[in-house]
Design an enzyme around this catalytic site. Structure first.
Site, mmCIF file in Angstrom:
data_model
loop_
_atom_site.group_PDB
_atom_site.id
_atom_site.type_symbol
_atom_site.label_atom_id
_atom_site.label_comp_id
_atom_site.label_asym_id
_atom_site.label_seq_id
_atom_site.Cartn_x
_atom_site.Cartn_y
_atom_site.Cartn_z
ATOM 1 N N GLY A 80 0.817 -1.206 0.000
ATOM 2 C CA GLY A 80 0.000 0.000 0.000
ATOM 3 C C GLY A 80 0.850 1.254 0.000
ATOM 4 O O GLY A 80 2.001 1.241 0.443
ATOM 5 N N ASP A 81 0.264 2.331 -0.485
ATOM 6 C CA ASP A 81 0.944 3.626 -0.460
ATOM 7 C C ASP A 81 -0.109 4.723 -0.495
ATOM 8 O O ASP A 81 -1.236 4.505 -0.961
ATOM 9 C CB ASP A 81 1.899 3.781 -1.649
ATOM 10 C CG ASP A 81 2.809 4.981 -1.473
ATOM 11 O OD1 ASP A 81 3.739 4.892 -0.650
ATOM 12 O OD2 ASP A 81 2.576 6.020 -2.119
ATOM 13 N N SER A 82 0.262 5.902 0.001
ATOM 14 C CA SER A 82 -0.691 7.013 0.057
ATOM 15 C C SER A 82 -0.037 8.316 -0.382
ATOM 16 O O SER A 82 1.176 8.502 -0.228
ATOM 17 C CB SER A 82 -1.236 7.183 1.482
ATOM 18 O OG SER A 82 -1.943 6.048 1.898
#
Length: 211
Positions: A80-82
């Protein structure tokens, strides 16, 4: 059914635990800045959606073939990444106090979009059987906080290591007036999106519960 989290994010770990899942965590060791720079050098500027998906996939791919406590991965790998977007400008982690303060002065009383990328690899049986990804976005509306509140918040160090220089589930929560979309997206992982991805592998979400 085991979920392996290719991330060292405390927020993602806490979120999954609250949703009934105790994942096994693996540090992916991806040089995010170098990967983004290399990709943009050949493909041009990345959209927020493309950026978070690029990094989410890289993190998940990086741990394929790894072992946890001496055992091969047998389950699903999640990367995941934001990133936070205001006025079309992508903001990652500020890292430095003066940068975090500048961002808060610019975004207070306004709104922006928090993008979270997800990449899920089916690694059941110790081998890659398939992979799928999807990004999610949520609109965040900030309160019109004053300078003293901003300075106090930055001084805690919390906003330095999170996309957009804020949290919604910790000290930054009172400074957020409204969230439109899946609230967990703002934490860094859209639980509803993850559920949809899991179901595409014909796995029921509740099969992941292990707490």
């Amino acid at each position: 059914m085991r979920l392996y989290l290719a991330s060292t994010s405390p927020a993602r770990l806490t979120l999954l635990r609250a949703a009934g899942i105790e994942p096994r965590t693996i540090a992916p060791g991806v040089d995010e800045s170098a990967l983004v720079a290399a990709t943009e050098a050949t493909e041009g500027p990345l959209t927020p959606e493309a950026l978070v998906q690029l990094l989410a996939q890289a993190k998940a791919d990086a741990v394929v073939g790894a072992t946890v406590d001496g055992e091969p991965i047998d389950g699903f790998i999640l990367g995941g990444d934001s990133a936070f977007v205001v006025d079309g400008v992508i903001h990652g982690k500020p890292h430095e106090p003066h940068i975090a303060r500048e961002r808060w002065l610019a975004q207070r009383g306004r709104s922006g979009d928090l993008w979270s990328g997800h990449w899920l690899i089916d690694h059941r049986g110790g081998q890659v059987r398939g992979a799928i990804g999807r990004a999610a976005a949520a609109r965040v509306e900030f309160a019109d906080v004053d300078d003293a509140e901003i300075d106090a918040y930055v001084a805690t160090g919390e906003p330095l290591a999170v996309a957009g220089a804020f949290t919604v589930d910790s000290l930054g929560g009172p400074f957020i007036r409204n969230v439109v979309g899946d609230p967990s997206t703002v934490v860094g992982l859209s639980l509803s999106t993850l559920r949809e991805l899991v179901r595409e592998f014909d796995v029921t979400w509740t099969d992941l519960w292990n707490r």
